[in-house]
Design a protein around this motif. Structure first.
Motif, PDB file in Angstrom:
ATOM      1  N   THR A 107     -17.100 -31.551 -45.898  1.00 54.51           N
ATOM      2  CA  THR A 107     -18.232 -31.114 -45.080  1.00 54.51           C
ATOM      3  C   THR A 107     -17.791 -30.156 -43.984  1.00 54.51           C
ATOM      4  OG1 THR A 107     -18.025 -33.008 -43.587  1.00 54.51           O
ATOM      5  CG2 THR A 107     -19.537 -33.248 -45.467  1.00 54.51           C
ATOM      6  N   LEU A 108     -18.737 -29.343 -43.557  1.00 53.08           N
ATOM      7  CA  LEU A 108     -18.551 -28.428 -42.444  1.00 53.08           C
ATOM      8  C   LEU A 108     -19.787 -28.542 -41.572  1.00 53.08           C
ATOM      9  CD1 LEU A 108     -16.768 -26.064 -41.265  1.00 53.08           C
ATOM     10  CD2 LEU A 108     -18.374 -24.540 -42.424  1.00 53.08           C
ATOM     11  N   VAL A 109     -19.592 -28.849 -40.279  1.00 52.88           N
ATOM     12  CA  VAL A 109     -20.702 -29.004 -39.339  1.00 52.88           C
ATOM     13  C   VAL A 109     -20.444 -28.105 -38.135  1.00 52.88           C
ATOM     14  CG1 VAL A 109     -21.989 -30.618 -37.888  1.00 52.88           C
ATOM     15  CG2 VAL A 109     -21.056 -31.393 -40.092  1.00 52.88           C
ATOM     16  N   PHE A 110     -21.357 -27.160 -37.895  1.00 58.62           N
ATOM     17  CA  PHE A 110     -21.220 -26.262 -36.752  1.00 58.62           C
ATOM     18  C   PHE A 110     -21.360 -27.064 -35.464  1.00 58.62           C
ATOM     19  CE2 PHE A 110     -22.881 -22.095 -38.874  1.00 58.62           C
ATOM     20  CZ  PHE A 110     -21.968 -22.248 -39.897  1.00 58.62           C
ATOM     21  N   LYS A 111     -20.493 -26.795 -34.496  1.00 56.49           N
ATOM     22  CA  LYS A 111     -20.532 -27.461 -33.196  1.00 56.49           C
ATOM     23  C   LYS A 111     -20.931 -26.509 -32.075  1.00 56.49           C
ATOM     24  CE  LYS A 111     -19.573 -31.571 -34.470  1.00 56.49           C
ATOM     25  NZ  LYS A 111     -20.567 -32.605 -34.348  1.00 56.49           N
ATOM     26  N   THR A 112     -20.301 -25.343 -32.016  1.00 53.99           N
ATOM     27  CA  THR A 112     -20.672 -24.340 -31.008  1.00 53.99           C
ATOM     28  C   THR A 112     -20.783 -22.982 -31.688  1.00 53.99           C
ATOM     29  OG1 THR A 112     -18.378 -23.853 -30.369  1.00 53.99           O
ATOM     30  CG2 THR A 112     -19.521 -25.570 -29.129  1.00 53.99           C
ATOM     31  N   ILE A 113     -21.704 -22.163 -31.171  1.00 59.09           N
ATOM     32  CA  ILE A 113     -21.943 -20.840 -31.737  1.00 59.09           C
ATOM     33  C   ILE A 113     -22.101 -19.862 -30.586  1.00 59.09           C
ATOM     34  CG2 ILE A 113     -23.514 -19.452 -33.141  1.00 59.09           C
ATOM     35  CD1 ILE A 113     -24.349 -22.177 -34.453  1.00 59.09           C
ATOM     36  N   ALA A 114     -21.377 -18.755 -30.659  1.00 55.89           N
ATOM     37  CA  ALA A 114     -21.487 -17.710 -29.640  1.00 55.89           C
ATOM     38  C   ALA A 114     -21.776 -16.380 -30.334  1.00 55.89           C
ATOM     39  CB  ALA A 114     -20.190 -17.615 -28.831  1.00 55.89           C
ATOM     40  N   ALA A 115     -22.820 -15.706 -29.884  1.00 55.58           N
ATOM     41  CA  ALA A 115     -23.163 -14.403 -30.450  1.00 55.58           C
ATOM     42  C   ALA A 115     -22.148 -13.360 -30.008  1.00 55.58           C
ATOM     43  CB  ALA A 115     -24.565 -13.996 -30.012  1.00 55.58           C
ATOM     44  N   LYS A 116     -21.658 -12.556 -30.972  1.00 55.22           N
ATOM     45  CA  LYS A 116     -20.726 -11.470 -30.669  1.00 55.22           C
ATOM     46  C   LYS A 116     -21.417 -10.113 -30.699  1.00 55.22           C
ATOM     47  CE  LYS A 116     -16.486 -11.446 -32.187  1.00 55.22           C
ATOM     48  NZ  LYS A 116     -15.270 -11.518 -33.029  1.00 55.22           N
ATOM     49  N   GLY A 117     -22.613 -10.060 -31.278  1.00 59.07           N
ATOM     50  CA  GLY A 117     -23.327  -8.805 -31.427  1.00 59.07           C
ATOM     51  C   GLY A 117     -23.258  -8.311 -32.865  1.00 59.07           C
ATOM     52  N   ASN A 118     -24.151  -7.392 -33.216  1.00 62.67           N
ATOM     53  CA  ASN A 118     -24.214  -6.821 -34.561  1.00 62.67           C
ATOM     54  C   ASN A 118     -24.290  -7.883 -35.648  1.00 62.67           C
ATOM     55  OD1 ASN A 118     -24.110  -4.196 -33.559  1.00 62.67           O
ATOM     56  ND2 ASN A 118     -21.872  -4.204 -33.538  1.00 62.67           N
ATOM     57  N   ASP A 119     -25.079  -8.930 -35.423  1.00 57.04           N
ATOM     58  CA  ASP A 119     -25.310 -10.005 -36.394  1.00 57.04           C
ATOM     59  C   ASP A 119     -24.076 -10.868 -36.659  1.00 57.04           C
ATOM     60  OD1 ASP A 119     -27.984  -9.071 -36.797  1.00 57.04           O
ATOM     61  OD2 ASP A 119     -27.221  -7.565 -38.201  1.00 57.04           O
ATOM     62  N   VAL A 120     -23.088 -10.815 -35.778  1.00 62.15           N
ATOM     63  CA  VAL A 120     -21.852 -11.598 -35.928  1.00 62.15           C
ATOM     64  C   VAL A 120     -21.829 -12.698 -34.873  1.00 62.15           C
ATOM     65  CG1 VAL A 120     -19.329 -11.536 -35.908  1.00 62.15           C
ATOM     66  CG2 VAL A 120     -20.610  -9.607 -36.845  1.00 62.15           C
ATOM     67  N   TYR A 121     -21.431 -13.884 -35.311  1.00 62.01           N
ATOM     68  CA  TYR A 121     -21.327 -15.047 -34.435  1.00 62.01           C
ATOM     69  C   TYR A 121     -19.940 -15.656 -34.588  1.00 62.01           C
ATOM     70  CZ  TYR A 121     -26.415 -14.749 -34.577  1.00 62.01           C
ATOM     71  OH  TYR A 121     -27.709 -14.319 -34.492  1.00 62.01           O
ATOM     72  N   THR A 122     -19.405 -16.190 -33.497  1.00 65.13           N
ATOM     73  CA  THR A 122     -18.177 -16.986 -33.563  1.00 65.13           C
ATOM     74  C   THR A 122     -18.586 -18.453 -33.566  1.00 65.13           C
ATOM     75  OG1 THR A 122     -16.879 -15.307 -32.414  1.00 65.13           O
ATOM     76  CG2 THR A 122     -15.996 -17.554 -32.426  1.00 65.13           C
ATOM     77  N   VAL A 123     -18.154 -19.162 -34.596  1.00 60.67           N
ATOM     78  CA  VAL A 123     -18.528 -20.555 -34.791  1.00 60.67           C
ATOM     79  C   VAL A 123     -17.287 -21.435 -34.664  1.00 60.67           C
ATOM     80  CG1 VAL A 123     -19.418 -22.237 -36.465  1.00 60.67           C
ATOM     81  CG2 VAL A 123     -20.414 -19.944 -36.350  1.00 60.67           C
ATOM     82  N   THR A 124     -17.425 -22.521 -33.936  1.00 59.01           N
ATOM     83  CA  THR A 124     -16.437 -23.602 -33.986  1.00 59.01           C
ATOM     84  C   THR A 124     -17.135 -24.757 -34.676  1.00 59.01           C
ATOM     85  OG1 THR A 124     -15.316 -22.859 -31.989  1.00 59.01           O
ATOM     86  CG2 THR A 124     -14.953 -25.146 -32.657  1.00 59.01           C
ATOM     87  N   ALA A 125     -16.483 -25.281 -35.710  1.00 56.66           N
ATOM     88  CA  ALA A 125     -17.099 -26.309 -36.544  1.00 56.66           C
ATOM     89  C   ALA A 125     -16.094 -27.406 -36.832  1.00 56.66           C
ATOM     90  CB  ALA A 125     -17.581 -25.692 -37.853  1.00 56.66           C
ATOM     91  N   ASP A 126     -16.603 -28.558 -37.233  1.00 53.06           N
ATOM     92  CA  ASP A 126     -15.758 -29.651 -37.714  1.00 53.06           C
ATOM     93  C   ASP A 126     -15.707 -29.574 -39.228  1.00 53.06           C
ATOM     94  OD1 ASP A 126     -15.151 -30.673 -35.233  1.00 53.06           O
ATOM     95  OD2 ASP A 126     -16.679 -32.241 -35.285  1.00 53.06           O
ATOM     96  N   LEU A 127     -14.488 -29.414 -39.764  1.00 51.92           N
ATOM     97  CA  LEU A 127     -14.275 -29.392 -41.198  1.00 51.92           C
ATOM     98  C   LEU A 127     -13.645 -30.717 -41.601  1.00 51.92           C
ATOM     99  CD1 LEU A 127     -14.180 -27.953 -43.964  1.00 51.92           C
ATOM    100  CD2 LEU A 127     -11.946 -27.037 -43.281  1.00 51.92           C
TER     101      LEU A 127
END
Length: 188
Positions: A107-127
């Motif tokens: 499983t992969l569960v997103f925990k935090t998401i930060a917008a970088k711009g141009n439809d790109v996001y930085t995601v920290t997730a639990d794998l």
């Protein structure tokens, strides 16, 4: 009293408006792909694994969440055929790799998401692989009804140590690198 009712009603309307703006989009597992590459000193192998289920959550068209389950029993190599493919697939599904009989999903569960711009996001997730959970961070691009990402996973963090020079000496050209790469293309 009438003023209090008006304020309460306005509060309820505001909360319901916020709830409506969050939208969960289910991943179309038949059109989504995960490709993997595992490397060793003498070359590499590549293949696929299927998404069992997944969804992305959006609020005002911005990515706000995500959760995915991967069917580890679908793990297969695509660079080999016949007997050699069967042997590699069997080894990858065995306990010294992914142990798919005991651990049929990851499983992969997103925990935090930060917008970088141009439809790109930085995601920290639990794998979670083989009942071991570790955080990973990656960029994901979301455009229209698609999302794409590339991940590098350190397999040793999930108790997959077979052929790792980090744990075994003298492997020489039998060494398998600790990291494997995933390329994910999601349709929803």
């Amino acid at each position: 009293m009438k003023n209090l009712k008006s304020i309460a009603l306005a509060f309820v309307v505001a909360l319901s408006t916020l709830a409506v703006t969050a939208q969960t989009k289910k991943v179309d597992v038949s059109k989504s792909t995960i490709n993997w590459v595992g490397k060793k000193v003498t070359g590499e192998h590549s293949g696929t694994v299927n998404i069992k289920s997944g969804a992305l959550v959006f609020k005002k068209n911005a990515l706000k969440g995500g959760t995915f389950t991967v069917d580890m029993t679908s793990l297969t190599s695509t660079d080999l055929t016949g007997e050699y493919q069967g042997k590699l697939n069997g080894h990858l599904k065995a306990d010294d790799f992914f142990g798919t009989d005991k651990y049929p999903t990851s499983t992969l569960v997103f925990k935090t998401i930060a917008a970088k711009g141009n439809d790109v996001y930085t995601v920290t997730a639990d794998l979670t692989i083989k009942a071991k959970t570790n955080p990973i961070t990656f960029d994901i691009t979301v455009k229209g009804d698609t999302a794409t990402t590339a991940l590098k996973i350190d397999r040793t963090k999930y108790d997959i140590k077979y052929g790792s020079k980090s744990f075994f000496e003298g492997l020489g050209d039998k060494t398998i690198y600790d990291d494997f790469d995933l390329t994910v293309n999601l349709k929803f």
